[in-house]
Design an enzyme around this catalytic site. Structure first.
Site, PDB file in Angstrom:
ATOM      1  N   HIS A   5      35.487  30.783 -31.453  1.00  0.00           N
ATOM      2  CA  HIS A   5      35.654  31.796 -32.678  1.00  0.00           C
ATOM      3  C   HIS A   5      35.099  31.095 -33.917  1.00  0.00           C
ATOM      4  CE1 HIS A   5      36.989  35.179 -34.591  1.00  0.00           C
ATOM      5  NE2 HIS A   5      37.401  34.467 -35.628  1.00  0.00           N
ATOM      6  N   SER A  50      33.946  37.899 -37.656  1.00  0.00           N
ATOM      7  CA  SER A  50      35.396  38.205 -37.424  1.00  0.00           C
ATOM      8  C   SER A  50      35.937  39.275 -38.106  1.00  0.00           C
ATOM      9  CB  SER A  50      36.071  36.647 -37.765  1.00  0.00           C
ATOM     10  OG  SER A  50      37.369  36.728 -37.702  1.00  0.00           O
ATOM     11  N   ASP A  62      36.946  32.300 -27.084  1.00  0.00           N
ATOM     12  CA  ASP A  62      37.360  33.208 -28.198  1.00  0.00           C
ATOM     13  C   ASP A  62      38.633  33.855 -27.880  1.00  0.00           C
ATOM     14  OD1 ASP A  62      38.006  34.473 -30.412  1.00  0.00           O
ATOM     15  OD2 ASP A  62      36.065  35.233 -30.705  1.00  0.00           O
TER      16      ASP A  62
END
Length: 315
Positions: free
Chosen positions: A286, A161, A256
């Site tokens: 995610h 991320s 996501d």
């Protein structure tokens, strides 16, 4: 509250959260993520790895890092490959949330995995600080390889991320400064923090995702980029030159909002001369690699990362 009794706090309203509420939530959430109560979500560490907290002395600050080493055995006394990991979260998160994947890599590669507990984005702490932490930690570890028991010629970066953004920028700096990297692994990377961050089709398609909602992205963008910040300089997707970087594995969970960030970045890497492999996990959301207890596809993703790094870091 001890880690053993940590309870998960309710999320605040990201549209109206104050600085004080954000700090209080972050502290409580990170206690939970590091606690035994979180293990059904975050996964059990590999018993073949030893996990310790250590510190890295950087210019003007001391940075905590979580270090994963294979248990003493045949590898004792030999210089192992180095994997520098950066956790996800942006304005919340702790290296401990990634024990499951990092301990497995340390035990099974084998390697020394160092997870950087970078400064978290907050009012007064922009994204640029976290980016500097990732790069300076990498440079320190490679420069003090003997102290850490690692082979600096077999080094990889690995991020999730926001941590993938930090790792991607570190890979670019590594190329520009002659620091040799063998590989980069970017999992659900957030590589666009410019004004187009939310303009990708996947944001609209998955705007109600339970693990990353649009209000969270808006808050991150607002905190990450104080007025006057050059957002393109912090967005690997818009880097001027992506040729000659370490080979990349880009792992994208399909459900996501920022799935298109990873897709577009992998395409740009390949188009500009850097070897890149894009793998999509259809049922994953995610942050799935930090939630193996909830998302079964974390297991094959971990296996793919292990195989990629094993090939990349071979002597």
């Amino acid at each position: 509250m001890s880690e053993a009794t940590a309870a998960r706090p309710p999320e605040p309203d990201w549209r109206t959260v104050t600085a004080e509420e954000l700090v209080a939530y972050r502290e409580a959430e990170n206690r939970f993520r590091a606690s035994e109560e979180a293990r059904p979500v975050t996964g059990e560490p590999d018993p073949g790895a030893v996990i310790t907290w250590q510190e890295v002395a950087l210019p003007g600050r001391v940075l905590p890092v979580r270090v994963y080493r294979p248990s003493a055995g045949d590898e004792e006394g030999t210089a192992l490959p180095l994997v520098v990991h950066v956790h996800g979260g942006g304005f919340v998160g702790t290296a401990a949330q990634s024990d499951w994947v990092n301990s497995h890599l340390a035990a099974r590669l084998p390697a020394v995995v160092v997870s950087v507990d970078h400064r978290l984005v907050a009012p007064g702490t922009p994204l640029a600080d976290a980016v500097d932490d990732g790069w300076e930690a990498l440079r320190h570890l490679v420069g003090h390889a003997a102290q850490w028991g690692v082979d600096p010629s077999r080094t990889a970066v690995f991020g999730e991320s926001c941590g993938a953004l930090i790792s991607a920028l570190a890979a670019i700096r590594a190329r520009d400064t002659g620091l040799g990297l063998r590989a980069q692994v970017l999992v659900n990377p957030a590589v666009d923090v410019t004004g187009t961050m939310l303009d990708h089709p996947s944001v609209t398609e998955h705007d109600r995702s339970q693990t990353l909602a649009v209000p969270t992205l808006r808050l991150f963008q607002r905190l990450a980029l104080p007025p006057g910040t050059d957002s393109r300089a912090l967005s690997p997707l818009y880097a001027d030159d992506l040729d000659g970087l370490a080979p990349a594995l880009v792992v994208v969970p399909v459900r996501d909002p920022i799935a298109d960030h990873g897709r577009r970045y992998a395409a740009r890497l390949s188009a500009e001369g850097t070897r890149a492999r894009l793998t999509e996990y259809p049922e994953a959301v995610h942050g799935f690699l930090s939630m193996p207890g909830l998302v079964p596809q974390a297991e094959p993703a971990r296996a793919e990362i292990l195989a990629f790094l094993r090939d990349s870091l071979a002597a």
